[in-house]
Write a protein that holds these residues in place. Sequence first.
Motif, PDB file in Angstrom:
ATOM      1  N   ASN A  64       0.980  -1.253   0.048  1.00 38.76           N
ATOM      2  CA  ASN A  64      -0.058   0.011   0.025  1.00 38.76           C
ATOM      3  C   ASN A  64       1.002   1.328   0.024  1.00 38.76           C
ATOM      4  O   ASN A  64       0.053   2.237  -0.041  1.00 38.76           O
ATOM      5  N   GLU A  65       2.047   1.082  -0.195  1.00 38.06           N
ATOM      6  CA  GLU A  65       2.898   2.440   0.053  1.00 38.06           C
ATOM      7  C   GLU A  65       3.024   3.106  -1.068  1.00 38.06           C
ATOM      8  O   GLU A  65       3.081   2.452  -2.259  1.00 38.06           O
ATOM      9  N   VAL A  66       2.628   4.410  -1.061  1.00 37.97           N
ATOM     10  CA  VAL A  66       3.022   5.172  -2.196  1.00 37.97           C
ATOM     11  C   VAL A  66       3.785   6.361  -1.775  1.00 37.97           C
ATOM     12  O   VAL A  66       3.636   7.179  -0.842  1.00 37.97           O
ATOM     13  N   THR A  67       4.820   6.716  -2.478  1.00 33.52           N
ATOM     14  CA  THR A  67       5.638   7.667  -2.306  1.00 33.52           C
ATOM     15  C   THR A  67       5.893   8.653  -3.551  1.00 33.52           C
ATOM     16  O   THR A  67       5.435   8.459  -4.662  1.00 33.52           O
ATOM     17  N   THR A  68       6.505  10.023  -3.311  1.00 32.93           N
ATOM     18  CA  THR A  68       6.565  10.644  -4.432  1.00 32.93           C
ATOM     19  C   THR A  68       7.927  11.225  -4.401  1.00 32.93           C
ATOM     20  O   THR A  68       8.861  11.100  -3.567  1.00 32.93           O
ATOM     21  N   ASP A  72       6.342  21.417  -1.398  1.00 30.95           N
ATOM     22  CA  ASP A  72       5.934  21.751  -0.039  1.00 30.95           C
ATOM     23  C   ASP A  72       4.504  21.108   0.312  1.00 30.95           C
ATOM     24  O   ASP A  72       3.552  21.762   0.342  1.00 30.95           O
ATOM     25  N   PHE A  73       4.844  19.944   0.936  1.00 32.63           N
ATOM     26  CA  PHE A  73       3.656  19.242   1.302  1.00 32.63           C
ATOM     27  C   PHE A  73       3.109  19.556   2.751  1.00 32.63           C
ATOM     28  O   PHE A  73       3.673  18.819   3.999  1.00 32.63           O
ATOM     29  N   ARG A  74       2.338  20.605   2.950  1.00 32.62           N
ATOM     30  CA  ARG A  74       1.697  21.005   4.229  1.00 32.62           C
ATOM     31  C   ARG A  74       0.527  21.784   4.032  1.00 32.62           C
ATOM     32  O   ARG A  74       0.364  22.411   2.843  1.00 32.62           O
ATOM     33  N   HIS A  75      -0.320  21.908   4.991  1.00 32.32           N
ATOM     34  CA  HIS A  75      -1.270  22.701   5.002  1.00 32.32           C
ATOM     35  C   HIS A  75      -0.968  24.328   4.984  1.00 32.32           C
ATOM     36  O   HIS A  75      -0.131  24.637   6.280  1.00 32.32           O
ATOM     37  N   LEU A  89       0.610  22.861  -4.804  1.00 35.78           N
ATOM     38  CA  LEU A  89       1.355  21.981  -5.091  1.00 35.78           C
ATOM     39  C   LEU A  89       1.491  22.146  -7.005  1.00 35.78           C
ATOM     40  O   LEU A  89       2.775  21.921  -7.513  1.00 35.78           O
ATOM     41  N   LEU A  90       0.536  22.105  -7.624  1.00 31.54           N
ATOM     42  CA  LEU A  90       0.621  22.189  -8.947  1.00 31.54           C
ATOM     43  C   LEU A  90       1.262  23.594  -9.447  1.00 31.54           C
ATOM     44  O   LEU A  90       2.293  23.154 -10.376  1.00 31.54           O
ATOM     45  N   LEU A 102      -0.697  14.304   2.233  1.00 31.84           N
ATOM     46  CA  LEU A 102      -0.678  15.212   0.994  1.00 31.84           C
ATOM     47  C   LEU A 102       0.232  14.592   0.167  1.00 31.84           C
ATOM     48  O   LEU A 102       0.017  14.620  -1.053  1.00 31.84           O
ATOM     49  N   PRO A 103       1.396  14.076   0.382  1.00 33.24           N
ATOM     50  CA  PRO A 103       2.173  13.401  -1.125  1.00 33.24           C
ATOM     51  C   PRO A 103       1.480  12.220  -1.617  1.00 33.24           C
ATOM     52  O   PRO A 103       1.546  12.251  -2.921  1.00 33.24           O
ATOM     53  N   GLU A 104       0.585  11.499  -0.760  1.00 30.23           N
ATOM     54  CA  GLU A 104       0.137  10.467  -1.760  1.00 30.23           C
ATOM     55  C   GLU A 104      -1.164  10.971  -2.284  1.00 30.23           C
ATOM     56  O   GLU A 104      -1.382  10.421  -3.535  1.00 30.23           O
ATOM     57  N   GLU A 105      -1.808  12.069  -1.821  1.00 25.39           N
ATOM     58  CA  GLU A 105      -2.882  12.684  -2.779  1.00 25.39           C
ATOM     59  C   GLU A 105      -2.498  13.151  -3.583  1.00 25.39           C
ATOM     60  O   GLU A 105      -3.134  13.434  -4.932  1.00 25.39           O
ATOM     61  N   TRP A 106      -1.093  13.996  -3.872  1.00 25.58           N
ATOM     62  CA  TRP A 106      -0.816  14.556  -4.952  1.00 25.58           C
ATOM     63  C   TRP A 106      -0.374  13.466  -5.849  1.00 25.58           C
ATOM     64  O   TRP A 106      -0.484  13.700  -7.324  1.00 25.58           O
TER      65      TRP A 106
END
Length: 758
Positions: free
Chosen positions: A305-309, A314-317, A390-391, A621-625
């Motif tokens: 299940n691991e997803v990396t980017t 800048d992965f934060r709110h 992010l985009l 956020l990295p996985e959602e990206w």
Amino acid sequence: MIPRVMRRQRLSLLTFLALLGLLVGLADLSHGHAAEDEDYYMQELLTREQYNQVQGAEQPVASIPDRQERPGQTPAKKAPKGKADTGRQTDKDTTEAKSVKPANKKTEKNKKNALKSPNSVSEGEGQYSSIKEECPPMGLETLKIDDFQLHASTMKRYGLGAHRGRLNIQAGLYEDDLYDGGWCAGRDDPLQWFEVDARRLTKFTGVITQGRSSLWSSDWVTSYKVMVSNDSHTWITLKNGSQDLIFIGNREKEIPVRNIFPAPVVARYIRVNPRSWFSSGNICMRVEILGCPMPDPNNYYHRRNEVTTTDDLDFRHHSYKEMRQLMKVVNEMCPNITRIYNIGKSHGGLKLYAIEISDNPGEHEVGEPEFRYTAGSHGNEVLGRELLLLLMQFMCLEYLSGNPRIRHLVEETRIHLLPSVNPDGYEKAFEVGSELSGWSLGRWSQDGIDIHHNFPDLNSVLWEGEAKKWIPRKMFNHHVAIPEWYQSKNATVAVETRSLIAWMEKMPFVLGGNLQGGELVVTFPYDRTRSQGVTREQTPTPDDHVFRWLAFSYASTHRLMTDANRRVCHTEDFAKEDGTINGASWHTAAGSMNDFSYLHTNCFELSMYVGCDKFPHESELPEEWENNRESLLVFMEQVHRGIKGVVRDLQGRGIANAIISVEGISHDIRTALDGDYWRLLNPGEYRVTARAEGYSLSSKKCEVGYEMGATRCDFTIGRTNLSRIKEIMEKFNKQPIRLPVRQLQARRPRERYLGALG
């Protein structure tokens, strides 16, 4: 034995609590019937306002409260130990909660030995430290924890099974047996439990709970214990010294309550054991577990299940100030292709910032289509906002690194990104945090308006014109005018909506997407049903085939939307529809941004629901990206599908506001100020006509291929004789044309001569 007087007092207290619970139940519509158009979001908002008068959203670790108060009711003082009665808690439970003693020395010895057993929590892992730690959510809400990892002692029915006990999961308006709003135990007693199997050693640091999502019932747990295990047979209850820890739960069903453990505990399994619950309801919960997986490179489930980017972003709110600063950093990194501007202000006075990405920022180039992404019209749907931030970082960095795909997109398209349409609402949700904002805090604008559905209802205007056969004599099938009442100062229109409309009218957008949250699906117009009183009905536009392709282009390239094996977010299985749906066939909504954009401008607009979790933890956020990155790029590229061209007069000047019609499609578009146009079409051969007021029309066949890139289809049209006569008459103020006196005198002898001949 309990003295008779004390028993009578106890019965009186129970009677009082029962009556109080009945009143709360009636007030909470637990036995009533809500109107079909009741706004469930508003129900939570009002409850939250009452709730905040009593306490903050986060509850400390504590013993069971002495009695239950309604939301907004001042908590009563604690009664002496052993004399309080909480909800449906029994005398035995009360005594256990206040003073826990082991049944015998042998039992206590076995529990101590269990800490040393290799099949249970190890001594070093299970002991508390003096420092509180907090881990991110394990993923019940985001579906990282699958249904097979959730178990329960009993369930009321399948639709209320353990797989439904996820934080913020929503029930449908009409609850059925498959998709209800939480886990509900089959019996109401202190022996019930809800269990999560982490499938690996995990450092657990806390629990977040909600009641059951329901318009018709009021069910929540008011206190609970937490137990952990490594083999699911031997369980250790979290303690505070020699006593079992009792965590205070919920005071109503929607506002999440977080409890952080005094110290982390490491195990594989964790159970929540309800000890008391709302007196007029049942044991029902929605849960999120806070936990950090322990390092284990050999764990199969983790690797699968691991997803990396690999993107360094800048992965934060980001708060409003941080968002503005980030946009400034991107602009400074890529000054030649970016421009920051604002389209107006929010009700609270915050500027609505947008960033333009183009090889000539600030300038519309003839023949270059304009594209837009917006996000955050519902302020609590935060994922879309962060995806756009992010985009813009990604496109800047990839452009600088020479990525040919990004360079081509930037050089051939004028891109606009508006990450926060409702910054006031976002700040409310951001202040509370990702797990405690619930389902609706910050959804509306500061003056209480749903911005996405605050646009004028042009569907009714168009459909009335079609019914009366006014088209095309009295009105057009496109660029439908905004009603006068909507433009009045007294109209209930958010300032953010007015700013969006002005922006949409100013820029010749061709394609747009608004990013939303809480589901995994792409919706396309129409969003309102054509039949009166029908809440769900397929209501296609004349460009239905184009919209379906556009929706599929995003959904099919998303990592999860079209996955037939994925779990549904709430109640709808959109994967069987390829991750897309006509908006009106999901739920009808008048005045949507999508319908308005299609009917009032040239822009085809769709809604992308980019994740089940509206406000995911920033660790997600990295996985959602990774889930959305390719989709975001592919959808932008669709702006180059169809035909494009320029409509000119005989002198080669562009004609603004010329109408472009496609045979067989009863929806036209218009040219921009320079006479250029873009018409989104699927592959095929089309008869296209260009016409403008005062000009003769021109038609030709235009073929759209399968390869990316719009087909060039230019038009040259001349003035009609009637328009030339009108132009001449307007030049002379509509008076008869008078010849000069000399010309008249020269003509008179000739006239006399001709008269004599006659």
